[in-house]
Scaffold this active site. Structure first.
Site, PDB file in Angstrom:
ATOM      1  CB  CYS A   2      39.894  58.111  63.706  1.00 54.14           C
ATOM      2  SG  CYS A   2      39.638  57.776  61.955  1.00 54.14           S
ATOM      3  NE  ARG A  27      40.776  55.015  68.704  1.00 52.83           N
ATOM      4  CZ  ARG A  27      39.923  54.048  68.971  1.00 52.83           C
ATOM      5  NH1 ARG A  27      40.217  53.150  69.875  1.00 52.83           N
ATOM      6  NH2 ARG A  27      38.776  53.972  68.339  1.00 52.83           N
ATOM      7  CD1 TRP A  74      41.930  52.688  59.809  1.00 54.24           C
ATOM      8  CD2 TRP A  74      44.147  52.865  59.815  1.00 54.24           C
ATOM      9  NE1 TRP A  74      42.432  51.572  59.199  1.00 54.24           N
ATOM     10  CE2 TRP A  74      43.783  51.649  59.199  1.00 54.24           C
ATOM     11  CE3 TRP A  74      45.503  53.198  59.937  1.00 54.24           C
ATOM     12  CZ2 TRP A  74      44.742  50.761  58.706  1.00 54.24           C
ATOM     13  CZ3 TRP A  74      46.440  52.304  59.442  1.00 54.24           C
ATOM     14  CH2 TRP A  74      46.064  51.107  58.841  1.00 54.24           C
ATOM     15  CG  ASN A 100      36.682  56.407  65.905  1.00 50.91           C
ATOM     16  OD1 ASN A 100      37.020  55.782  64.899  1.00 50.91           O
ATOM     17  ND2 ASN A 100      36.552  55.833  67.079  1.00 50.91           N
ATOM     18  N   GLY A 101      34.709  56.537  63.116  1.00 49.09           N
ATOM     19  CA  GLY A 101      33.617  55.630  62.749  1.00 49.09           C
ATOM     20  C   GLY A 101      33.281  55.774  61.277  1.00 49.09           C
ATOM     21  CD  GLU A 482      48.185  32.938  58.343  1.00 50.37           C
ATOM     22  OE1 GLU A 482      48.967  32.896  57.385  1.00 50.37           O
ATOM     23  OE2 GLU A 482      48.167  33.884  59.151  1.00 50.37           O
ATOM     24  CE  LYS A 486      50.571  34.770  61.493  1.00 53.48           C
ATOM     25  NZ  LYS A 486      49.890  35.460  60.458  1.00 53.48           N
ATOM     26  CD  GLU A 489      54.563  36.240  61.350  1.00 51.61           C
ATOM     27  OE1 GLU A 489      53.364  36.102  61.142  1.00 51.61           O
ATOM     28  OE2 GLU A 489      55.228  37.155  60.835  1.00 51.61           O
ATOM     29  CG  HIS A 505      53.676  10.738  48.391  1.00 52.11           C
ATOM     30  ND1 HIS A 505      53.666   9.582  47.635  1.00 52.11           N
ATOM     31  CD2 HIS A 505      52.374  11.061  48.580  1.00 52.11           C
ATOM     32  CE1 HIS A 505      52.423   9.230  47.362  1.00 52.11           C
ATOM     33  NE2 HIS A 505      51.620  10.124  47.934  1.00 52.11           N
ATOM     34  CE  LYS A 604      51.066  44.628  60.506  1.00 56.19           C
ATOM     35  NZ  LYS A 604      50.631  43.246  60.677  1.00 56.19           N
TER      36      LYS A 604
HETATM   37  O1  M6R Z   1      51.072  44.073  54.035  1.00 49.33           O
HETATM   38  P1  M6R Z   1      50.970  42.768  53.270  1.00 49.33           P
HETATM   39  O2  M6R Z   1      49.666  42.069  53.519  1.00 49.33           O
HETATM   40  O3  M6R Z   1      51.245  42.922  51.810  1.00 49.33           O
HETATM   41  O4  M6R Z   1      52.114  41.869  53.875  1.00 49.33           O
HETATM   42  C1  M6R Z   1      52.367  40.611  53.335  1.00 49.33           C
HETATM   43  C2  M6R Z   1      53.219  39.779  54.266  1.00 49.33           C
HETATM   44  O5  M6R Z   1      54.461  40.388  54.485  1.00 49.33           O
HETATM   45  C3  M6R Z   1      52.529  39.563  55.623  1.00 49.33           C
HETATM   46  O6  M6R Z   1      51.267  38.981  55.460  1.00 49.33           O
HETATM   47  C4  M6R Z   1      53.375  38.677  56.540  1.00 49.33           C
HETATM   48  O7  M6R Z   1      53.443  37.389  56.009  1.00 49.33           O
HETATM   49  C5  M6R Z   1      52.762  38.662  57.948  1.00 49.33           C
HETATM   50  N1  M6R Z   1      53.593  39.397  58.849  1.00 49.33           N
HETATM   51  C6  M6R Z   1      52.593  37.326  58.518  1.00 49.33           C
HETATM   52  O8  M6R Z   1      52.003  37.371  59.775  1.00 49.33           O
END
Ligand code: M6R
Length: 609
Positions: A2, A27, A74, A100-101, A482, A486, A489, A505, A604
């Site tokens: 926070c 924050r 938060w 905060n905490g 994963e 990364k 994206e 294969h 996001k």
């Molecule tokens: O908020 P969420 O965890 O539900 O989001 C799921 C995906 O959209 C999210 O993990 C996305 O794949 C990431 N931006 C990848 O880095």
């Protein structure tokens, strides 16, 4: 996380505090509030939602005064709402607190205060601070604070004002950050420097257990034993933008570097007095665990990758069938969900439309829902029966990093907790695995430090490549997925993950001279087989990079570069092996001049199906 801002001076406190809170929105931003001392009275405004709501409310209905505290929240304890927004007060509204905490022993203290006749209106841990101060207050706010802090366990930065001592502000710091700003005839406290940088460049970094009293005449810093302590005033030379990111160039790299501490928060704050796992929002008992016949995991993107690892661990510790599906696909098959199904929903934001749709369908078929989410009061959290909050703090970069590793931590903890509860994990093995898990934050820190330089060098080499492949077996395959996500994206390099044994294969046809192949080889039983697969691509001209345990030095014979990780149990390796793929994606995106924190075409939180 926070944000706190406090002000003592001659200016309108709301102006200074709201300006500061705007710089701290990174924050937390689910609710906010101020408490202002003016004409000997304490006045409040607090409201759910973005800080702009508070600003509008103060514009419509100004609060005048030259001493005050403010907060942007938060949520950790209690959903975002007007009532749960800070400041929190004693019953007659003469003492106000921002925090905060996390107060770890708040339930014990709350019960004690209820027995003494105190009433609580919010679900927060912070409200107990205001009520404790009320209990200890005998005309001197500072003395009440000295007594109150002796009762608290956990991490806290506090700002406190009282209309009975209208010329002072008290601030406390233990583990959560707090700085003191020293201006000309005015003083500030804040969670972070950007909040006050427009007002002063002179700051004191308060230390753990510092208690500071601010008045218009100056400040005095005490330790918990009530002795006066001296702290050095430092001059800040950076600008606001750099300071918000705490010196990092982007939020993503800041969040990568936060991983060790947020994993620690997620884990250590859920241990009881004996060091065993205690999940406060999970009300599942051993009887329920013997009644269910399967667990279903649904999630999207990075959260889905965490779920793949979660499936493996849950099956191992619970001896139970675990099915996993991508949330957007869940509805299209016969999923056999019924009232004997526990569904685990994983979502950082808690607002992902596909994940929510799957949750609602499973619920309509009678499943019990346990969510792993980072956002308190999110839709996923509200619609779940049981919740595990990841406590990673706000994740600003679109590419998920610290949310992912705290989701893995959540799965380890849930699996251990359920295994012990169900009796499929004996005490000895439970203790052994938990003890190793506790060593992981330090190993994650080491992985970040050790991978940094190599990741930069590899990023330089691959930055102009059209495509790259990750390979791995077992848990390493999931980390490979994963890593590839990364890289795609944020660097926009075409990256694909293959199960190493599956290459022959068909996919191996893609390998040509200098094609980068990153092999993750941390699983002991699968190591030799993965090495054979690396040799296959090497023989076809691939530029090979290995990620492995520190004991596997022989990987240098088949890889052009090797990144080494500390030793740990195979099941915990995903927490370490994902670090260098995160760093590689970051540095490749930087090299290519991309907008790292806001990559093209992405948001996001994905709230459309
Ligand atoms: O908020 P969420 O965890 O539900 O989001 C799921 C995906 O959209 C999210 O993990 C996305 O794949 C990431 N931006 C990848 O880095």
């Amino acid at each position: 996380m926070c944000g706190i801002v406090g002000y003592v001076g001659e200016k309108l406190a709301t102006d200074v505090i709201l300006e500061g809170l705007q710089k701290l929105e990174y924050r937390g931003y689910d609710s906010s509030g101020v408490a202002i001392l003016g004409s000997g009275k304490l006045k409040f405004r607090k409201i759910a939602g973005r800080l702009s709501n508070l600003i509008s409310s103060v514009e419509e209905n100004p609060v005048e005064g030259t001493i005050g505290i403010g907060h942007t929240r938060w949520a950790t304890h209690g959903a975002p709402s007007d009532v749960n927004a800070h400041p929190h007060t004693n019953e007659d509204g003469t003492i106000a607190v921002v925090h905060n905490g996390i107060i770890e022993n708040y339930m014990t203290l709350k019960n004690e205060l209820i027995e003494k006749g105190y009433n609580f209106e919010s679900d927060t841990d912070t409200e107990i601070v205001a009520k404790l101060l009320d209990m200890y207050y005998e005309g001197d706010l500072l003395q009440a604070v000295f007594k109150m802090v002796k009762r608290l366990k956990g991490a806290y930065a506090l700002g406190i004002v009282s209309s009975n001592n209208p010329d002072e502000l008290i601030a406390v710091r233990k583990e959560s950050p707090l700085i003191l700003g020293v201006g000309d005839d005015e003083l500030f406290v804040a969670s972070d420097i950007p909040a006050i940088l427009n007002r002063t460049r002179k700051v004191i970094y308060l230390e753990n257990n510092d208690i500071v009293k601010l008045t218009r005449e100056g400040y005095t810093i005490y330790n918990v034993d009530r002795n006066v302590v001296e702290r050095e005033v430092k001059e800040i030379l950076w600008d606001v933008e750099a300071a918000t990111k705490e010196g990092y160039d982007h939020f993503m790299i800041k969040e990568i570097n936060q991983q060790s501490s947020v994993i620690k928060d997620t884990l250590f704050r859920r241990l009881d007095d004996k060091g065993n796992i205690y999940l406060e929002n999970v009300n599942i008992d051993s009887k329920y665990l013997t009644t269910i016949n399967k667990i279903y995991i649904v999630a999207c993107g990075t959260a889905y990758h965490a779920g793949l690892i979660g499936k493996h661990i849950l099956e191992k510790f619970l001896n139970l069938h675990v099915i996993i599906d991508i949330a957007s696909e869940f509805r299209y098959g016969n999923n056999f969900v019924d009232d004997k199904t526990l569904m685990i929903v994983v979502s950082q934001s808690g607002e992902t439309a596909d994940t929510l749709a799957a949750l609602r369908l499973a619920k309509s078929k009678g499943a019990r829902i346990l969510s792993i989410t980072n956002v308190v009061g999110s839709t996923v959290a509200r619609e779940s029966d049981d919740i595990f909050y990841t406590w990673a703090g706000p994740e600003i970069a679109v590419a998920s990093t610290k949310a992912y590793t705290t989701q893995l931590t959540a799965f380890y903890m849930i699996s251990l907790y359920f295994g012990k509860l169900k009796g499929t994990l004996g005490d000895e093995i439970y203790n052994e695995i938990l003890s190793e898990l506790k060593s992981l934050p330090a190993k994650v820190k080491a992985a970040i430090e050790e991978s940094e330089k190599v990741a930069r060098e590899i990023a330089e080499k691959i930055k102009n490549k059209r495509s790259l492949f990750y390979i791995g077996r077992g848990l390493d395959y999931y980390t490979a997925m994963e890593g590839a996500l990364k890289l795609k994206e944020i660097s926009y390099i075409q990256a694909e993950a293959f199960a190493a044994g599956e290459l022959k294969h068909g996919s191996i046809a893609l390998i040509e001279k200098d094609t980068p192949v990153i092999a993750i080889a941390t699983q002991r039983d699968l190591y030799e087989k993965t090495v054979s697969n690396i040799k296959e691509v090497k023989a076809r001209g691939a530029y090979t990079i290995g990620i492995t345990r520190v004991s596997n030095k022989d990987l240098e014979n088949v890889c052009d570069s090797v990144i080494y990780l500390d030793e740990t149990y195979d099941i915990f390796m995903p927490l370490l092996s994902v670090i260098s793929p995160q760093l590689l994606a970051y540095y490749a995106a930087v090299e290519r001049g991309n907008d790292v924190d806001k990559p093209r075409n992405l948001a996001k939180s994905v709230t459309v199906e």
